[in-house]
Structure formats: C-alpha cells, structure tokens
Design an enzyme around this catalytic site. Structure first.
Site, PDB file in Angstrom:
ATOM      1  N   SER A 161      30.659 -31.184  17.647  1.00 16.76           N
ATOM      2  CA  SER A 161      29.669 -32.003  18.236  1.00 16.76           C
ATOM      3  C   SER A 161      29.835 -32.297  19.648  1.00 16.76           C
ATOM      4  O   SER A 161      29.017 -33.186  20.000  1.00 16.76           O
ATOM      5  CB  SER A 161      30.010 -33.088  17.019  1.00 16.76           C
ATOM      6  OG  SER A 161      30.933 -33.787  17.463  1.00 16.76           O
ATOM      7  N   TYR A 195      25.561 -26.040  22.531  1.00 13.69           N
ATOM      8  CA  TYR A 195      25.475 -27.156  21.471  1.00 13.69           C
ATOM      9  C   TYR A 195      23.925 -27.494  21.218  1.00 13.69           C
ATOM     10  O   TYR A 195      23.664 -27.228  19.863  1.00 13.69           O
ATOM     11  CB  TYR A 195      26.046 -28.678  21.821  1.00 13.69           C
ATOM     12  CG  TYR A 195      25.936 -29.494  20.699  1.00 13.69           C
ATOM     13  CD1 TYR A 195      26.645 -29.495  19.547  1.00 13.69           C
ATOM     14  CD2 TYR A 195      24.831 -30.601  20.861  1.00 13.69           C
ATOM     15  CE1 TYR A 195      26.424 -30.553  18.646  1.00 13.69           C
ATOM     16  CE2 TYR A 195      24.380 -31.311  19.998  1.00 13.69           C
ATOM     17  CZ  TYR A 195      25.294 -31.639  18.797  1.00 13.69           C
ATOM     18  OH  TYR A 195      24.957 -32.326  17.651  1.00 13.69           O
ATOM     19  N   SER A 230      19.860 -32.892  16.121  1.00 11.38           N
ATOM     20  CA  SER A 230      20.169 -33.805  17.244  1.00 11.38           C
ATOM     21  C   SER A 230      19.172 -33.702  18.296  1.00 11.38           C
ATOM     22  O   SER A 230      18.268 -32.892  18.710  1.00 11.38           O
ATOM     23  CB  SER A 230      21.438 -33.056  17.797  1.00 11.38           C
ATOM     24  OG  SER A 230      21.726 -33.531  19.068  1.00 11.38           O
ATOM     25  N   GLU A 290      19.647 -33.523  21.237  1.00 11.98           N
ATOM     26  CA  GLU A 290      20.080 -32.605  22.312  1.00 11.98           C
ATOM     27  C   GLU A 290      19.268 -31.570  22.109  1.00 11.98           C
ATOM     28  O   GLU A 290      19.120 -30.685  23.374  1.00 11.98           O
ATOM     29  CB  GLU A 290      21.567 -32.054  22.193  1.00 11.98           C
ATOM     30  CG  GLU A 290      22.177 -31.446  23.251  1.00 11.98           C
ATOM     31  CD  GLU A 290      22.415 -31.952  24.343  1.00 11.98           C
ATOM     32  OE1 GLU A 290      22.552 -33.131  24.672  1.00 11.98           O
ATOM     33  OE2 GLU A 290      22.761 -31.301  25.577  1.00 11.98           O
ATOM     34  N   GLY A 319      34.690 -37.053  10.273  1.00  9.17           N
ATOM     35  CA  GLY A 319      33.961 -37.641  11.454  1.00  9.17           C
ATOM     36  C   GLY A 319      33.545 -38.982  11.356  1.00  9.17           C
ATOM     37  O   GLY A 319      33.690 -39.626  10.187  1.00  9.17           O
ATOM     38  N   ASP A 376      35.314 -24.606   4.587  1.00 12.24           N
ATOM     39  CA  ASP A 376      35.058 -24.500   6.047  1.00 12.24           C
ATOM     40  C   ASP A 376      33.462 -23.949   6.009  1.00 12.24           C
ATOM     41  O   ASP A 376      33.095 -22.806   5.059  1.00 12.24           O
ATOM     42  CB  ASP A 376      35.762 -23.385   6.837  1.00 12.24           C
ATOM     43  CG  ASP A 376      35.731 -23.188   8.263  1.00 12.24           C
ATOM     44  OD1 ASP A 376      36.782 -23.655   8.850  1.00 12.24           O
ATOM     45  OD2 ASP A 376      34.632 -23.236   8.571  1.00 12.24           O
ATOM     46  N   ASP A 383      30.327 -40.420  11.493  1.00 17.00           N
ATOM     47  CA  ASP A 383      29.423 -40.327  10.441  1.00 17.00           C
ATOM     48  C   ASP A 383      29.789 -40.091   9.093  1.00 17.00           C
ATOM     49  O   ASP A 383      29.504 -40.839   7.922  1.00 17.00           O
ATOM     50  CB  ASP A 383      28.236 -39.543  10.890  1.00 17.00           C
ATOM     51  CG  ASP A 383      27.656 -39.879  12.034  1.00 17.00           C
ATOM     52  OD1 ASP A 383      28.038 -40.645  12.909  1.00 17.00           O
ATOM     53  OD2 ASP A 383      26.652 -38.999  12.440  1.00 17.00           O
TER      54      ASP A 383
END
Ligand code: G4F
Length: 337
Positions: free
Chosen positions: A98, A165, A139, A141, A25, A72, A27
C-alpha cells in the site's frame, strides 16, 4: 439463525517501520473490531512472517475473538482453501502493497499483489462462494492528477494514475467491475481517499510527522526529514472509513463509491498544525530530503463523497484536527512511558 461470516484479507501492508512486519493493517484491525461489535464471525488471512509476534500485532487485543488463516493473495490454493473452509457471507479484500513511493522501488511485487491478487480473489470467490458479497479496497491514487473543474474527484472523474501503485489499483478496480457485470456478482469498490489513525504505519506522512514531532518535543529527536511539503491530501480517519466499507458491501446493489471528507490540506499545513499543537514552529525542525520525493507525484486530492453520503447515509465523524490530536496523544503516551 446463521451468524454472518466476514472474511478479510490481511496482506502484509509493508507500511510499518520494519518492512514486512505488520500483516494485519490499520484498516483490517479497525474493520475486524467493527464487525465484531455487529456480531459477525470474523476470519482473516495472514501472510507467514519470520517474526510471529508481528503477524497479529494490531489485532492482538481481539485475537481470541477472530480466526486467522495463513495464506497469500498470490497463492491461489491458499485462497481456495480458506474460502472453502469458511464459506463467508462477506469478503473484504483490503490486502495490498500500500505504500506509493515504495511501489517505485518494487513495481513488480506491487502489481502482482495489488492487481493479480485481486483477480485471484475474484476467481476463487466466483467458483467457490459466488453468493457472497465482495468489497475491493480501491484508492484515490487511481485518479492521478485528474481533477474535475470544481476541484473535486468523484466516481465519474477520469483516472490517470501516476505510480505503479495507482496503476495496479486501477486494474483491481476495473476487474471488479468486469466480474460484477460478466458473472452477476455482488462485487463493489470503495474508492477511499487517504485515511489515517494511530495505527497508521509510521512511514506514511501523517504518522511520520506526528511521531517525529512528539519525539522532538520530548527531546528524543532533533530533525524531521520530509519530501514534498506542497502536495494536498483529503485525510480522514480509518475508523470512519471501515464503517463505509461495511455499508458499501451491504448495499442491495453492487456499486462503486468515493469515501472522503470533502476537505483538503497540504502536507505543510498538516505539519504546521502538529508542531503548533506541541508548542513548536515546524520551520525550525523540518528539512527536505529528496529520497522521500517520488519520481512522479500526485499533487492534489479532494474527494466528493456525495454519492456515499446520499445513498448509504455515511458521513465521517472525526474532523482533520481531531484525528491528528488522537495521533499526537497516542505517541505522547508511547514515549512518556
Ligand atoms: O502518506 P503518504 O505516503 O500517502 P499517499 O502516497 O497519498 O498514499 C496513501 O493514500 C492513498 C489514497 O490516495 C492510498 F491508496 C495509499 O495506499 C496510501 O494509503 O503521502 C502523502 C503525501 C504525498 O504527496 C507524499 O509525497 O505526503 C508526501 N510526503 C512528503 N514527505 C511524504 C513524505 N510521504 C511519505 N510517505 N513520507 C515522507 O517523508
């Protein structure tokens, strides 16, 4: 002299144009670059993908300097194997599904990866290398529509997530605190507000707006379809935020820190700025399409990162405009070639 070893989790972030393409990703790639400049030996976990080119596309320029391992977050045996092999000093769990809107389409996958995945990591970490330091990508969120009276969210603001999420991230955040206290682990949370860059997946709103506006400017597209234009986000630059991750994991006391710019802008303001920079009026090109709306929306984010600034000495370098300008220049270069 033992070189510090950092172990990052790159989970497929499902954030690129083609679902499941970029395993590494935004980041992860900036963090790997940053840790290399500090002299770390960097290992990253990647998920197997049918297109091998897409497994390391964001870190291809440093591929010879880092080591990748197949694994994973939902396969505990793979996490065990990698941790036993690497025996890292620092573990950054930045793997996730994400994308908030997609979490409504794939709630179970999102919760398994973002919640159970953290628990799997913590269990392997606790059993195999409990002396390491652990960073969890939590996060903003998680706050949902909860805002303190002064208009900020901070470490003490109640959390009321409004998406699968956000709910999954809240479990991850809580279980990290629980493992820290129960097993005396150096496990910390960074509560990161939105952070962007040219490496952001182009189905997140900033890069979608910038990429499409540049295409319109060059005559390669006609319209930009968006969802809700009147939500507010505290947008910083990913490069600044990976520096915060490193400061958080290296703080002597494991703790939780908000990372944010302390400013906020609406999607509309951001869109207006990008189109204006390219000599256009956004109102002539933007149309709303309800497929980009969310069943429940987080309306407003503005983070108070005083704690990180005071205790860690962190502060962002990029302004909102500099970040968008860098993204505009990136896409102009891509499409002018
Ligand atoms: O760019 P977004 O998709 O980011 P969102 O949902 O805020 O989530 C990002 O930030 C979180 C931190 O708070 C991270 F945890 C998370 O992983 C992710 O990185 O959407 C931003 C806003 C939303 O209000 C959305 O409704 O933009 C609005 N929006 C309007 N039109 C759109 C669109 N978002 C997307 N992705 N696509 C649109 O067409």
């Amino acid at each position: 002299f033992k070189q510090k070893t950092a172990y990052e989790i790159y989970q497929c972030d499902w954030s690129s144009d083609v679902c499941s393409s970029d395993l590494n990703g935004q980041d992860g790639s900036y963090l790997a670059e940053y840790l290399l400049t500090l002299g770390y030996e960097v290992h990253g976990m990647v998920r197997r993908n049918s297109m091998s080119e897409n497994q390391d596309s964001r870190v291809i320029h440093i591929a010879d300097k880092i080591t990748t391992h197949y694994g994973d977050l939902l396969d505990e045996s793979s996490i065990d194997r990698i941790l036993q092999e690497v025996m890292p000093d620092e573990i950054y769990n930045i793997g996730a599904q994400s994308h908030v809107r997609i979490s409504f389409d794939m709630p179970q996958f999102t919760v398994k990866t973002n919640a159970l995945g953290v628990l799997n990591m913590l269990e392997s970490y606790r059993r195999i290398c409990p002396k390491a330091n652990f960073y969890q990508a939590s996060s903003s969120e998680m706050f949902g529509n909860s805002v303190d009276e002064d208009g900020f969210q901070r470490e003490t603001t109640p959390m009321h997530p409004v998406s699968p999420y956000g709910c999954s991230k809240m479990f991850g955040y809580s279980i990290v605190k629980n493992y820290r206290n129960s097993y005396k682990l150096h496990a910390s949370n960074g509560i990161l507000f939105n952070h962007e860059s040219p490496r952001r997946g182009s189905n997140f709103v900033t890069n979608k707006v910038v990429k499409t506006a540049v295409q319109i400017h060059l005559g390669l597209a006609e319209k930009l379809e968006l969802g809700n234009l009147d939500t507010y986000r505290d947008w910083g630059h990913s490069k600044d935020y990976v520096r915060a991750m490193h400061l958080i994991i290296n703080h002597p006391e494991a703790d939780d820190f908000v990372v944010s710019t302390m400013g906020t802008h609406s999607v509309r303001e951001m869109t207006k700025y990008v189109f204006k920079r390219l000599g256009m009026n956004y109102e002539d090109y933007v149309i709303q399409n309800k497929i980009f709306m969310r069943p429940e929306e987080l309306q407003y984010l503005k983070g108070d990162s005083t704690k990180a600034r005071t205790i860690l000495g962190w502060k962002p370098i990029y302004t909102f405009e500099e970040m968008l300008d860098e993204m505009i220049d990136y896409w102009l270069n891509v499409f002018k070639k």
